[in-house]
Design an enzyme around this catalytic site. Structure first.
Site, PDB file in Angstrom:
ATOM      1  N   ASN A  23       1.084  -0.959   0.133  1.00 12.92           N
ATOM      2  CA  ASN A  23       0.121  -0.096  -0.022  1.00 12.92           C
ATOM      3  C   ASN A  23       1.081   1.278  -0.353  1.00 12.92           C
ATOM      4  O   ASN A  23       0.168   2.449  -0.367  1.00 12.92           O
ATOM      5  CB  ASN A  23      -1.175   0.190   0.744  1.00 12.92           C
ATOM      6  CG  ASN A  23      -2.059  -0.934   1.161  1.00 12.92           C
ATOM      7  OD1 ASN A  23      -2.615  -1.265   0.244  1.00 12.92           O
ATOM      8  ND2 ASN A  23      -2.644  -1.215   1.689  1.00 12.92           N
ATOM      9  N   CYS A 116     -16.541  -3.128  -4.086  1.00 14.20           N
ATOM     10  CA  CYS A 116     -15.792  -4.353  -4.536  1.00 14.20           C
ATOM     11  C   CYS A 116     -16.313  -5.493  -3.213  1.00 14.20           C
ATOM     12  O   CYS A 116     -17.547  -5.658  -2.358  1.00 14.20           O
ATOM     13  CB  CYS A 116     -15.002  -3.636  -3.229  1.00 14.20           C
ATOM     14  SG  CYS A 116     -14.521  -3.360  -1.721  1.00 14.20           S
ATOM     15  N   ARG A 121     -17.287   1.198  -1.140  1.00 12.92           N
ATOM     16  CA  ARG A 121     -16.020   2.126  -0.837  1.00 12.92           C
ATOM     17  C   ARG A 121     -16.103   3.181  -1.536  1.00 12.92           C
ATOM     18  O   ARG A 121     -15.447   3.078  -2.808  1.00 12.92           O
ATOM     19  CB  ARG A 121     -14.847   0.684  -1.535  1.00 12.92           C
ATOM     20  CG  ARG A 121     -14.028  -0.159   0.066  1.00 12.92           C
ATOM     21  CD  ARG A 121     -13.754  -1.000  -0.559  1.00 12.92           C
ATOM     22  NE  ARG A 121     -12.174  -0.417  -0.143  1.00 12.92           N
ATOM     23  CZ  ARG A 121     -11.331  -1.006  -0.124  1.00 12.92           C
ATOM     24  NH1 ARG A 121     -10.998  -2.105  -0.911  1.00 12.92           N
ATOM     25  NH2 ARG A 121     -10.090  -0.407   0.334  1.00 12.92           N
ATOM     26  N   ASP A 304      -6.178  -4.903   7.760  1.00 10.66           N
ATOM     27  CA  ASP A 304      -6.317  -5.363   6.587  1.00 10.66           C
ATOM     28  C   ASP A 304      -5.477  -7.054   7.885  1.00 10.66           C
ATOM     29  O   ASP A 304      -5.234  -7.817   6.794  1.00 10.66           O
ATOM     30  CB  ASP A 304      -5.706  -4.816   5.860  1.00 10.66           C
ATOM     31  CG  ASP A 304      -6.279  -3.675   5.050  1.00 10.66           C
ATOM     32  OD1 ASP A 304      -7.139  -4.270   5.022  1.00 10.66           O
ATOM     33  OD2 ASP A 304      -4.897  -3.215   4.547  1.00 10.66           O
ATOM     34  N   ARG A 396      -1.739 -10.665  -5.128  1.00  4.84           N
ATOM     35  CA  ARG A 396      -2.805  -9.417  -5.413  1.00  4.84           C
ATOM     36  C   ARG A 396      -1.295  -8.800  -3.950  1.00  4.84           C
ATOM     37  O   ARG A 396      -0.930  -7.138  -4.411  1.00  4.84           O
ATOM     38  CB  ARG A 396      -3.188  -8.716  -5.314  1.00  4.84           C
ATOM     39  CG  ARG A 396      -4.387  -9.300  -6.241  1.00  4.84           C
ATOM     40  CD  ARG A 396      -5.744  -8.100  -6.131  1.00  4.84           C
ATOM     41  NE  ARG A 396      -5.413  -6.598  -5.563  1.00  4.84           N
ATOM     42  CZ  ARG A 396      -6.397  -5.960  -5.439  1.00  4.84           C
ATOM     43  NH1 ARG A 396      -8.013  -6.816  -5.316  1.00  4.84           N
ATOM     44  NH2 ARG A 396      -6.484  -5.049  -4.659  1.00  4.84           N
TER      45      ARG A 396
HETATM   46  C1  UD1 Z   1      -6.462   1.540   1.656  1.00  3.59           C
HETATM   47  C2  UD1 Z   1      -6.229   0.063   2.155  1.00  3.59           C
HETATM   48  C3  UD1 Z   1      -6.867  -0.760   2.563  1.00  3.59           C
HETATM   49  C4  UD1 Z   1      -7.481  -0.904   3.441  1.00  3.59           C
HETATM   50  C5  UD1 Z   1      -7.749   0.438   4.047  1.00  3.59           C
HETATM   51  C6  UD1 Z   1      -7.983   1.026   5.413  1.00  3.59           C
HETATM   52  C7  UD1 Z   1      -4.571   1.029  -0.111  1.00  3.59           C
HETATM   53  C8  UD1 Z   1      -3.977   1.289  -1.559  1.00  3.59           C
HETATM   54  N1  UD1 Z   1      -5.761   0.517   0.174  1.00  3.59           N
HETATM   55  O1  UD1 Z   1      -7.997   1.440   1.831  1.00  3.59           O
HETATM   56  O2  UD1 Z   1      -5.712  -1.482   2.201  1.00  3.59           O
HETATM   57  O3  UD1 Z   1      -7.744  -1.503   4.313  1.00  3.59           O
HETATM   58  O4  UD1 Z   1      -7.221   1.691   3.691  1.00  3.59           O
HETATM   59  O5  UD1 Z   1      -7.141   0.769   5.966  1.00  3.59           O
HETATM   60  O6  UD1 Z   1      -4.017   1.502   0.570  1.00  3.59           O
HETATM   61  N2  UD1 Z   1     -14.358   5.929   2.784  1.00  3.59           N
HETATM   62  C9  UD1 Z   1     -15.595   6.695   2.920  1.00  3.59           C
HETATM   63  N3  UD1 Z   1     -15.114   7.936   1.071  1.00  3.59           N
HETATM   64  C10 UD1 Z   1     -14.057   7.939   0.457  1.00  3.59           C
HETATM   65  C11 UD1 Z   1     -13.304   7.012   0.516  1.00  3.59           C
HETATM   66  C12 UD1 Z   1     -13.408   6.232   2.202  1.00  3.59           C
HETATM   67  O7  UD1 Z   1     -16.595   7.251   3.039  1.00  3.59           O
HETATM   68  O8  UD1 Z   1     -14.523   8.971  -0.193  1.00  3.59           O
HETATM   69  C13 UD1 Z   1     -14.715   5.696   4.115  1.00  3.59           C
HETATM   70  C14 UD1 Z   1     -14.781   3.651   3.563  1.00  3.59           C
HETATM   71  O9  UD1 Z   1     -15.996   3.236   3.470  1.00  3.59           O
HETATM   72  C15 UD1 Z   1     -13.991   3.499   5.033  1.00  3.59           C
HETATM   73  C16 UD1 Z   1     -13.186   4.764   5.393  1.00  3.59           C
HETATM   74  O10 UD1 Z   1     -13.351   5.491   4.471  1.00  3.59           O
HETATM   75  O11 UD1 Z   1     -15.405   2.764   6.242  1.00  3.59           O
HETATM   76  C17 UD1 Z   1     -11.556   4.468   5.307  1.00  3.59           C
HETATM   77  O12 UD1 Z   1     -11.613   3.667   4.024  1.00  3.59           O
HETATM   78  P1  UD1 Z   1      -9.834   4.246   3.589  1.00  3.59           P
HETATM   79  O13 UD1 Z   1      -8.993   5.186   4.356  1.00  3.59           O
HETATM   80  O14 UD1 Z   1     -10.363   5.458   2.096  1.00  3.59           O
HETATM   81  O15 UD1 Z   1      -9.193   3.406   2.895  1.00  3.59           O
HETATM   82  P2  UD1 Z   1      -8.479   3.145   1.271  1.00  3.59           P
HETATM   83  O16 UD1 Z   1      -7.838   4.147   1.250  1.00  3.59           O
HETATM   84  O17 UD1 Z   1      -9.778   2.838   0.087  1.00  3.59           O
END
Ligand code: UD1
Length: 420
Positions: A23, A116, A121, A304, A396
């Protein structure tokens, strides 16, 4: 498509070197779009997500080549500003090209990621953050179309702590005109790793490692070489696997600070951990105590490593509750663990694992990256032969996991199969 044949039970013993963080790599790679030129990213893991991102960068005109865990990137000539659906559907982090492209080139077209395997997400926080910096965002034919002249610094508050949104908007803010202040920014080590690389490139960022980032935009940045931090999730996976098999395993190339929440839970479960510099040795002699976990943004227990903990708790003397506050529906692996004999009940945003049941090998199906790690771990402690289908998920994010586990004493074979 490949599957794993796993024979159990086994005991893991020996030393394993942890890879660079997937990540973190996915956050560092798109930073090359911010300044044309040549980059070397050391300690890059050789896994499928890194290949996918390299191909995506390639489609934008970046030359990407991975040699012995050093990723060479040449972003001198960018020829496209589009991340097509084909790439984004394979890997949500493809959206990370949005911020840098719109900041540096004033335009970007990125497919919307969609859902997903563990629930919705959204990317609303990515888009809102970029809009706060003055980007014009439209959704057209399943694509996010972002345009801007020069982005303008602003206060960006993230309603929810989001790794992805912080990464994306940070890459835009470093080239915006004037000051930006981010509040409730994610402080995961992968975000911090990106911020450090951006500073090396000439960005001006204060508050790195906290939830408030102050960014003074600059006109240009320069290419750099950077080392990727160790993968805390891969490390957590091997630590929990070692404890599950009552093993004795030493992990090299780890950052123990990044693993504090996991290490503490392992100690509560009865494992012994010895931390020296960048090495952790874990030993475990008994069945674990039942220990509850609740996932939370860093420095909390990582989502994770949640499925791996559920697999571990199948061996506990008692019941434990695993609560995921980040992805409350991330329990798709539970029916697969049932096939091995587990007793797990999924409730609202959590699951309760009743330990101590007899586990026997079976055919199970991977549904996402970390879920598949938990299935491999569960198969290693089940009696007899298991087959794990769809291991492309595990490929992955884990570099040669079957070779590493085999070197520690696991019995795992990869086979090509027509089964889907
Ligand atoms: C990243 C990691 C993933 C990990 C996750 C949480 C990478 C490539 N992936 O995913 O492995 O499981 O952090 O630690 O680094 N959310 C919203 N709106 C948004 C974005 C996020 O509501 O625009 C919410 C999501 O649904 C979730 C929370 O925020 O409940 C945290 O998600 P986020 O930290 O954004 O996860 P990713 O960046 O997708």
């Amino acid at each position: 498509m490949d599957k794993f044949i796993v024979e159990g039970p086994v005991r893991l013993q020996g030393t394993v070197t942890v890879s660079g963080a997937k990540n973190a790599s996915l956050a560092l790679m798109p930073a090359c779009l911010l300044a044309p030129g040549i980059y070397h990213l050391g300690n890059t893991p050789n896994n499928r997500d890194v290949w996918t991102f390299s191909r995506l960068l390639g489609s934008l005109g970046v030359h990407a080549e991975l040699n012995s865990n050093t990723l060479f990137l040449d972003s001198s000539t960018i020829t496209s500003y589009e991340a097509p659906y084909d790439h984004v559907k394979k890997m949500r982090a493809s959206i990370y090209v949005l911020g840098p492209l719109v900041a540096r080139y004033g335009q970007a077209r990125v497919s919307l990621p969609g859902g997903c395997n563990f629930g919705p997400r959204p990317v609303d926080l990515h888009l809102k953050g970029l809009e706060r910096l003055g980007a014009k965002i439209e959704v057209e034919g399943g694509y996010i179309v972002a345009t801007a002249d020069r982005l303008q610094g602003n206060h960006v508050h993230f309603d929810v702590s989001s790794v992805g949104a912080t990464v994306n908007v940070l890459m835009a803010a470093v080239l915006a005109k004037g000051q930006s202040v981010f509040t409730n920014a994610a402080l995961e080590p992968e975000v911090t790793a990106l911020a450090r690389m951006l500073v090396k490139m000439g960005a001006r960022i204060e508050g790195i490692g906290t939830t408030t980032l102050e960014i003074e935009g600059v006109d240009t940045l320069k290419p750099v070489n950077e080392e990727t931090i160790p993968d805390r999730i891969e490390a957590a996976t091997y630590l929990i696997a070692a404890a599950m098999t009552r093993g004795d395993v030493t992990l090299k190339n780890v950052n123990p600070y990044h693993l504090a929440a996991v290490v503490q839970k392992l100690e509560e479960s009865g494992a012994e951990l010895d931390v020296t510099g960048e090495t952790i040795r874990i030993t475990m002699n008994d069945a674990p105590n039942a220990v509850d976990i609740t996932t939370a943004p860093y420095p909390g227990y990582p989502t994770d490593a949640q499925a791996q903990w559920a697999a571990y708790m199948m061996l506990a003397n008692g019941a434990s509750t695993i609560k995921d506050t980040i992805y409350p529906t991330r329990f798709g692996y539970v029916p697969e663990l049932h096939r091995l004999g587990a007793e797990i009940e999924v409730t609202d945003g959590a699951c309760v694992v009743k330990g101590g049941r007899r586990l026997t090998g079976a055919t199970v199906m991977s549904s996402d990256l970390r879920a598949s790690a938990s299935l491999v771990m569960a198969a290693m402690v089940s009696e007899g032969r298991s087959e794990i289908l769809r291991v492309y998920h595990i490929d992955r994010g884990y570099e040669a996991i079957e070779r590493r586990l085999t070197a520690l004493g696991a019995v795992i074979r990869r086979e090509h199969t027509e089964e889907y």
